[in-house]
Design a protein around this motif. Structure first.
Motif, PDB file in Angstrom:
ATOM      1  N   ARG B  37       0.804  -1.222   0.000  1.00  0.00           N
ATOM      2  CA  ARG B  37       0.000   0.000   0.000  1.00  0.00           C
ATOM      3  C   ARG B  37       0.841   1.279   0.000  1.00  0.00           C
ATOM      4  NH1 ARG B  37      -5.506  -1.481   3.386  1.00  0.00           N
ATOM      5  NH2 ARG B  37      -6.289  -2.880   1.756  1.00  0.00           N
ATOM      6  N   GLY B  38       2.007   1.228   0.591  1.00  0.00           N
ATOM      7  CA  GLY B  38       2.888   2.388   0.517  1.00  0.00           C
ATOM      8  C   GLY B  38       3.285   2.684  -0.924  1.00  0.00           C
ATOM      9  N   TRP B  39       3.573   1.628  -1.658  1.00  0.00           N
ATOM     10  CA  TRP B  39       3.925   1.791  -3.078  1.00  0.00           C
ATOM     11  C   TRP B  39       2.737   2.337  -3.862  1.00  0.00           C
ATOM     12  CZ3 TRP B  39       2.003  -1.677  -7.033  1.00  0.00           C
ATOM     13  CH2 TRP B  39       2.524  -1.423  -8.284  1.00  0.00           C
ATOM     14  N   LEU B  40       1.518   1.864  -3.543  1.00  0.00           N
ATOM     15  CA  LEU B  40       0.328   2.369  -4.222  1.00  0.00           C
ATOM     16  C   LEU B  40       0.098   3.850  -3.906  1.00  0.00           C
ATOM     17  CD1 LEU B  40      -2.144  -0.631  -3.749  1.00  0.00           C
ATOM     18  CD2 LEU B  40      -1.009   0.087  -5.854  1.00  0.00           C
ATOM     19  N   LEU B  41       0.415   4.249  -2.687  1.00  0.00           N
ATOM     20  CA  LEU B  41       0.281   5.676  -2.329  1.00  0.00           C
ATOM     21  C   LEU B  41       1.230   6.520  -3.163  1.00  0.00           C
ATOM     22  CD1 LEU B  41      -0.074   5.784   1.559  1.00  0.00           C
ATOM     23  CD2 LEU B  41      -1.727   6.523  -0.133  1.00  0.00           C
ATOM     24  N   ARG B  42       2.464   6.061  -3.299  1.00  0.00           N
ATOM     25  CA  ARG B  42       3.428   6.808  -4.118  1.00  0.00           C
ATOM     26  C   ARG B  42       2.959   6.877  -5.563  1.00  0.00           C
ATOM     27  NH1 ARG B  42       7.168   3.935  -1.074  1.00  0.00           N
ATOM     28  NH2 ARG B  42       7.526   2.445  -2.754  1.00  0.00           N
ATOM     29  N   ASP B  43       2.425   5.774  -6.053  1.00  0.00           N
ATOM     30  CA  ASP B  43       1.929   5.755  -7.428  1.00  0.00           C
ATOM     31  C   ASP B  43       0.784   6.764  -7.604  1.00  0.00           C
ATOM     32  OD1 ASP B  43       1.511   4.325 -10.130  1.00  0.00           O
ATOM     33  OD2 ASP B  43      -0.469   4.186  -9.179  1.00  0.00           O
ATOM     34  N   ALA B  44      -0.102   6.833  -6.614  1.00  0.00           N
ATOM     35  CA  ALA B  44      -1.222   7.780  -6.711  1.00  0.00           C
ATOM     36  C   ALA B  44      -0.714   9.221  -6.665  1.00  0.00           C
ATOM     37  CB  ALA B  44      -2.212   7.526  -5.581  1.00  0.00           C
ATOM     38  N   ALA B  45       0.300   9.475  -5.838  1.00  0.00           N
ATOM     39  CA  ALA B  45       0.839  10.836  -5.752  1.00  0.00           C
ATOM     40  C   ALA B  45       1.493  11.243  -7.075  1.00  0.00           C
ATOM     41  CB  ALA B  45       1.849  10.926  -4.606  1.00  0.00           C
TER      42      ALA B  45
END
Lengths: 113, 249
Positions: B37-45
């Motif tokens: 989920r941390g990686w998904l957050l970075r992707d969304a940003a």
């Protein structure tokens, strides 16, 4: 008349993996992400933001097209299909990579004992 | 928490992209492994920045309901890049102008000239001094001791009382923070709120810094009680302008 597939080359890694994931069957976004992870042995991952941005761009370029999902899939997810032009671009990229790969192998064979 | 942040990032995306893909992106996040989920957050940003800066968004105006009001957007929903740049430059220019005007106004209000203004007479004109003025009639120019005297004479009665002398000593001692015997403009500036409450630090500094070199070398001299006593020629416990002038000479 379709444009020359070679005009789209070289493909960036995300585009290449997305087209490759769609080469076998129509898929929705999450399925594309899983397929990319599978055929790259987990070494390449595409996030949803990058994936949907790429799908929008590829749709505009005519490489992929949105299609109705299979029976029973419902309308919750959008499905994408590789177009004829997209398939031609993917094939052209694979040919280009094969040439590069063969050249690399020759070079490495000459250098390495 | 991460779910809330992710949903918030999705909501910040341009409306056409969010309407088209937002729900699926949120579903992917819900189905994902917690470790990713941390990686998904970075992707969304990254996606958020990309969508607002690099991508042209197509307007997806919904079809009007029959009989209902019809709203139309004038122009794009994103600000024009040139307008943003021009607006920023104009804003900066306005702030600089405002800051300049405020600085000029403050300097004018606190300058020694304004403190020694019309209420205290023109020192260059003989006979223009009312009783109790600090500069003797006929004096060619105001003396350093006069301006210092003005600054220290808090109640403006023309004499330095014991209280004012003690206040001056305390004030000057406070100004010299590093006890090196000189008071710099920086030392005055740091203490400005306190000095403004007493005598007005900027005004005091401008008055005392006679040669304008931003350093006051002689201030410790006046902070010494023994020298204050030495300047008190008639030993009445008060310093007059004449006593200050006579001591300096």
């Amino acid at each position: 008349m379709l444009p020359d597939p070679n005009s789209q080359l070289p493909l960036n890694p995300a585009t290449f993996h997305i087209l490759l994931a769609l080469a076998g069957e129509d898929r929705h976004g999450y399925s594309i992400m899983q397929e990319v992870a599978r055929h790259s042995d987990g070494r390449y991952r595409i996030g949803p933001g990058t994936l949907y941005d790429s799908l929008d761009r590829l749709s505009k370029q005519g490489l992929v097209a949105e299609v109705p999902g299979p029976e029973g899939a419902g309308a919750r997810r959008r499905y994408y299909q590789l177009t004829t032009f997209g398939r031609g671009v993917l094939a052209a990229e694979v040919d280009r990579l094969q040439v590069v790969l063969a050249h690399a192998k020759r070079e490495l064979g000459e250098v390495m004992p | 928490m991460m779910r809330w942040v992710y949903h918030f990032l999705i909501r910040l995306h341009p409306n056409p992209f969010r309407a088209r893909h937002g729900r699926e992106m949120e579903e992917i996040f819900e189905d994902s492994d917690p470790g990713t989920r941390g990686w998904l957050l970075r992707d969304a940003a990254v996606s958020l920045v990309r969508q607002w800066t690099l991508r042209e968004q197509e307007e997806s105006t919904p079809a009007p309901v029959e009989g209902g009001p019809v709203f139309q957007l004038v122009g794009a929903d994103r600000p024009d890049a040139k307008a943003v740049v021009h607006g920023s430059l104009v804003t900066i220019a306005l702030w600089l102008t405002l800051a300049g005007l405020m600085t000029y106004g403050a300097a004018k209000r606190l300058s020694p000239r304004s403190l020694n203004g019309s209420s205290r007479g023109n020192p260059q004109v003989a006979g223009a001094y009312a009783p109790g003025e600090r500069t003797a009639p006929g004096a060619p120019a105001r003396f350093f001791g006069d301006t210092l005297f003005d600054a220290l004479d808090a109640n403006g009665d023309g004499v330095l009382s014991n209280g004012e002398a003690n206040l001056a000593r305390l004030l000057l001692h406070t100004l010299d923070r590093n006890r090196d015997g000189v008071v710099t403009a920086g030392e005055c500036g740091i203490r400005l709120p306190m000095l403004q409450r007493w005598l007005g630090g900027a005004a005091v500094f401008q008055i005392i810094d006679r040669n304008g070199d931003q350093v006051i070398e002689e201030i410790e001299e006046w902070a010494s009680p023994s020298l204050l006593r030495a300047a008190d020629a008639d030993r009445d416990g008060r310093l007059t302008p004449e006593e200050v002038r006579g001591y300096r000479r």
